[in-house]
Motif scaffolding. Structure first.
Motif, PDB file in Angstrom:
ATOM      1  N   LYS A 110       0.836  -1.205   0.000  1.00  0.00           N
ATOM      2  CA  LYS A 110       0.000   0.000   0.000  1.00  0.00           C
ATOM      3  C   LYS A 110       0.877   1.263   0.000  1.00  0.00           C
ATOM      4  O   LYS A 110       1.920   1.292   0.637  1.00  0.00           O
ATOM      5  CB  LYS A 110      -0.877   0.027   1.252  1.00  0.00           C
ATOM      6  N   VAL A 111       0.390   2.265  -0.714  1.00  0.00           N
ATOM      7  CA  VAL A 111       1.117   3.535  -0.814  1.00  0.00           C
ATOM      8  C   VAL A 111       0.210   4.673  -0.355  1.00  0.00           C
ATOM      9  O   VAL A 111      -0.961   4.726  -0.739  1.00  0.00           O
ATOM     10  CB  VAL A 111       1.544   3.812  -2.283  1.00  0.00           C
ATOM     11  N   VAL A 112       0.779   5.564   0.457  1.00  0.00           N
ATOM     12  CA  VAL A 112       0.063   6.789   0.792  1.00  0.00           C
ATOM     13  C   VAL A 112       0.728   7.927   0.033  1.00  0.00           C
ATOM     14  O   VAL A 112       1.958   8.033   0.024  1.00  0.00           O
ATOM     15  CB  VAL A 112       0.121   7.070   2.307  1.00  0.00           C
ATOM     16  N   LEU A 113      -0.071   8.731  -0.658  1.00  0.00           N
ATOM     17  CA  LEU A 113       0.512   9.812  -1.465  1.00  0.00           C
ATOM     18  C   LEU A 113      -0.100  11.152  -1.080  1.00  0.00           C
ATOM     19  O   LEU A 113      -1.320  11.266  -0.982  1.00  0.00           O
ATOM     20  CB  LEU A 113       0.241   9.553  -2.950  1.00  0.00           C
ATOM     21  N   GLY A 114       0.763  12.121  -0.875  1.00  0.00           N
ATOM     22  CA  GLY A 114       0.285  13.479  -0.624  1.00  0.00           C
ATOM     23  C   GLY A 114      -0.108  14.101  -1.943  1.00  0.00           C
ATOM     24  O   GLY A 114       0.713  14.230  -2.848  1.00  0.00           O
TER      25      GLY A 114
ATOM     26  N   ILE B 127      -1.072   0.336  -9.250  1.00  0.00           N
ATOM     27  CA  ILE B 127      -1.486  -0.452  -8.080  1.00  0.00           C
ATOM     28  C   ILE B 127      -2.959  -0.269  -7.690  1.00  0.00           C
ATOM     29  O   ILE B 127      -3.397  -0.831  -6.677  1.00  0.00           O
ATOM     30  CB  ILE B 127      -0.594  -0.149  -6.854  1.00  0.00           C
ATOM     31  N   GLY B 128      -3.700   0.517  -8.482  1.00  0.00           N
ATOM     32  CA  GLY B 128      -5.145   0.643  -8.253  1.00  0.00           C
ATOM     33  C   GLY B 128      -5.512   1.036  -6.839  1.00  0.00           C
ATOM     34  O   GLY B 128      -5.015   2.039  -6.306  1.00  0.00           O
ATOM     35  N   ALA B 129      -6.357   0.219  -6.205  1.00  0.00           N
ATOM     36  CA  ALA B 129      -6.940   0.579  -4.909  1.00  0.00           C
ATOM     37  C   ALA B 129      -5.907   0.601  -3.776  1.00  0.00           C
ATOM     38  O   ALA B 129      -6.217   1.072  -2.679  1.00  0.00           O
ATOM     39  CB  ALA B 129      -8.063  -0.389  -4.565  1.00  0.00           C
ATOM     40  N   ASN B 130      -4.715   0.091  -4.020  1.00  0.00           N
ATOM     41  CA  ASN B 130      -3.695   0.163  -2.961  1.00  0.00           C
ATOM     42  C   ASN B 130      -3.089   1.557  -2.824  1.00  0.00           C
ATOM     43  O   ASN B 130      -2.243   1.792  -1.967  1.00  0.00           O
ATOM     44  CB  ASN B 130      -2.574  -0.855  -3.214  1.00  0.00           C
TER      45      ASN B 130
ATOM     46  N   ALA C 223       1.815  12.042 -10.650  1.00  0.00           N
ATOM     47  CA  ALA C 223       2.369  10.912  -9.889  1.00  0.00           C
ATOM     48  C   ALA C 223       1.232   9.999  -9.422  1.00  0.00           C
ATOM     49  O   ALA C 223       1.331   8.768  -9.496  1.00  0.00           O
ATOM     50  CB  ALA C 223       3.167  11.427  -8.690  1.00  0.00           C
ATOM     51  N   ALA C 224       0.116  10.601  -8.973  1.00  0.00           N
ATOM     52  CA  ALA C 224      -1.004   9.807  -8.462  1.00  0.00           C
ATOM     53  C   ALA C 224      -1.608   8.952  -9.572  1.00  0.00           C
ATOM     54  O   ALA C 224      -1.884   7.768  -9.372  1.00  0.00           O
ATOM     55  CB  ALA C 224      -2.076  10.729  -7.876  1.00  0.00           C
TER      56      ALA C 224
ATOM     57  N   GLY D  96     -11.692   9.229 -10.193  1.00  0.00           N
ATOM     58  CA  GLY D  96     -11.684   7.850  -9.705  1.00  0.00           C
ATOM     59  C   GLY D  96     -10.580   7.550  -8.710  1.00  0.00           C
ATOM     60  O   GLY D  96     -10.325   6.385  -8.389  1.00  0.00           O
ATOM     61  N   LEU D  97      -9.907   8.586  -8.223  1.00  0.00           N
ATOM     62  CA  LEU D  97      -8.840   8.333  -7.250  1.00  0.00           C
ATOM     63  C   LEU D  97      -9.443   8.183  -5.860  1.00  0.00           C
ATOM     64  O   LEU D  97     -10.441   8.807  -5.518  1.00  0.00           O
ATOM     65  CB  LEU D  97      -7.843   9.499  -7.237  1.00  0.00           C
TER      66      LEU D  97
END
Ligand SMILES: Nc1ncnc2c1ncn2[C@@H]1O[C@H](COP(=O)(O)OP(=O)(O)OP(=O)(O)O)[C@@H](O)[C@H]1O
Ligand SMILES: O=c1[nH]c(=O)c2[nH+]cn([C@@H]3O[C@H](COP(=O)(O)O)[C@@H](O)[C@H]3O)c2[nH]1
Ligand SMILES: NC(=O)CC[C@H](N)C(=O)O
Ligand SMILES: [Mg+2]
Length: 509
Positions: free
Chosen positions: A215-219, A237-240, A229-230, A267-268
């Protein structure tokens, strides 16, 4: 494996420009300090040696291991790079009687030399040097001259090592791009296949492999870089991917709501976090620009850390870092003198157990926009002016209060809306209003006023590294000034910033 050109940086102000020209030819390249570069493996098709503020005759001039590459790969020395190779290989570099700065013409060109393919007689080139190559080694051949610089270009006979005294990367060298193409395509054999589409394809594949099921958290800031980037990460990685948009209380007027809304349509998976109070608390009483930046950086990290814990099992922090952010923070002589701390470069604090993923950290801004366009991102997002992470805090000189933020938001909104309605928003690289903690006397409705000043800043730029102030039309400036003074309580004077970068910077803090 991605083929590339290596640019060794000796500290020239034009090194980035060389990289840009190479990229414009759809060839991937990387800049590295002359004394600190990665392994020269089979992906490196050629090497460019940059110019330098140093003279090769100086004791402490940058030195490097030229013998190591010579004859293993094509080499192009530019200015200092050319002087260096000549000086240490049987020639001599001397101080010239006058510093040569500006345009010159190549009155001799060896037309048979592949470096000068399709370059016309008398081609105009741009010079910037105080030293000159007075003599060259026996195995060197002069391949171009001007009337005052005999060794304007040379080749080391029987090798693919070239040196040029002029700067092909500067647009005043009319055929500079052709010369670079000759070197990169004909001499190095580069295939010119580095395009936005190829970048997207290889990056998504690499992200999939690197991240797996993590899982990735992105600011996400609403800005161009983090948006692109998002979307790349979302494809991989879609929903992750968990995006976080922080309201730090330092955003533009109504930006938080507008940005959240536009991302939901893409859709993000995005979550807004209201952290206004945390940022204002951290900023209370701080007026030193670097202290303000550091405080904001710290709170950002804390907010991201909390958010990551909430998502659970997060392994990565995604960031929209781009290439200039990184270049600005390295230098040829050790870490550069910090001009401004960009909060997103320099690694995470120890307590944060996340690894960092930065899919755009090799791209320039205009390349990010091209990639974004190829990904189908809304042109309104891609066309947004850059907006710094520390936001309005660095556009309010001195200490920041919610009241000052509110005043600046109103003035800034009037400014930006007028740029849009006048049709010049897209022609400007970046614009914003600055709140000056200076009070001056005015008169409004026969009453004396003693209020603050708003400064308008608008610049033209290619990548934010250098910038010129915009010559906005007077009638537009007059309209903006009127609207701000009539509508924004607390402001009785508007001024326009006519400084370029360098020596000024785009932001005031
Ligand atoms: N308000 C915010 N909420 C969440 N993340 C943010 C916020 N502001 C900045 N960031 C993070 O900091 C990074 C650096 O900001 P920066 O302003 O350089 O890039 P950007 O906002 O993506 O693009 P632009 O340069 O076009 O404004 C962003 O890519 C983003 O990851
Ligand atoms: O994300 C960011 N974090 C920062 O700390 C920061 N400081 C400046 N900028 C942006 O960088 C570009 C160059 O700004 P300066 O000429 O003021 O250094 C301009 O586009 C600035 O808006 C920042 N962006
Ligand atoms: N632009 C350059 O690389 C200049 C090189 C060297 N410092 C000179 O003045 O000649
Ligand atoms: Mg931004």
């Amino acid at each position: 494996m991605q083929e590339k050109i290596l640019i060794l940086d000796f500290g020239s102000q034009f090194t980035q420009l060389i990289a840009r020209r190479v990229r414009e030819l759809n060839i991937y390249c990387e800049i590295h300090p002359f004394n600190h570069y990665p392994e020269i493996d089979s992906t490196v098709k050629g090497i460019i040696l940059s110019g330098s503020p140093y003279s090769v005759r100086q004791e402490d001039a940058p030195r490097f291991d030229f013998e190591k590459f010579h004859t293993t790969r094509p080499i192009l020395g530019v200015c200092y790079g050319a002087q260096y190779v000549a000086h240490f290989h049987g020639g001599e570099v001397l101080a010239s009687s006058t510093r040569e700065y500006g345009r010159a013409n190549l009155d001799f060109i060896n037309r048979a030399n592949p470096l000068f393919k399709n370059i016309p007689e008398n081609s105009q080139v741009w010079m910037s040097h105080g030293d000159t190559i007075a003599s060259i080694g026996d195995n060197f051949e002069i391949i171009a001259s001007t009337d005052s610089v005999k060794v304007a270009a040379y080749q080391v006979t029987g090798t693919q090592t070239y040196g040029i005294q002029f700067h092909p990367e500067v647009t005043h060298s009319i055929d500079g791009k052709q010369l670079l193409e000759n070197f990169l395509v004909d001499i190095c054999g580069c295939s010119q296949d580095w395009t936005p589409d190829s970048f997207i394809e290889t990056t998504i594949a690499a992200l999939k492999e690197k991240l797996g099921d993590d899982k990735v958290v992105l600011g996400l800031s609403g800005g161009v870089d983090s948006s692109v980037a998002a979307v790349l990460l979302h494809h991989a990685i879609g929903a992750n991917l968990h995006c976080i948009f922080v309201d730090n209380g330092l955003l533009r007027k109504d930006e938080y709501e507008q940005v959240l809304d536009s991302y939901k349509h893409m859709g993000l998976n995005i979550k807004g976090i209201d952290a206004k109070a945390r940022f204002y608390d951290a900023l209370a009483g701080l007026s030193d620009p670097e202290k303000k930046r550091k405080a904001i950086g710290r709170v950002f990290i804390e907010v991201f850390d909390d958010a990551a814990h909430e998502v659970q099992d997060v392994k990565w922090l995604g960031q929209g870092t781009i290439y200039p952010d990184i270049i600005e923070s390295v230098s040829v002589k050790g870490p550069s003198a910090t001009i401004k701390s960009h909060h997103n470069v320099g690694g995470l604090p120890d307590f944060m157990k996340l690894k960092v993923v930065e899919p755009l950290n090799t791209l320039f801004k205009d390349e990010v926009r091209r990639v974004g366009k190829a990904l189908g991102i809304d042109p309104n997002i891609l066309g947004r002016h850059p907006f710094p992470g520390p936001g309005l805090a660095i556009r309010i000189l001195g200490d920041v209060t919610p009241q000052k933020v509110a005043i600046l938001q109103e003035a800034d909104a009037i400014y930006i809306n007028n740029l849009r309605s006048y049709g010049v928003y897209d022609k400007v690289w970046q614009a914003g209003a600055i709140f000056l903690p200076v009070q001056s006397v005015g008169v409004m409705g026969d009453e004396r006023t003693y209020e603050n000043v708003i400064c308008l800043r608008a610049v033209e730029s290619l990548d934010g590294m250098t910038a010129d102030w915009c010559h906005l039309p007077y009638d537009l400036l007059a309209k903006i000034s009127n609207e701000i003074i009539n509508n924004v309580k607390g402001i009785n004077r508007v001024v326009y910033d006519i400084s370029s970068k360098p020596p000024a910077t785009i932001e005031w803090e």
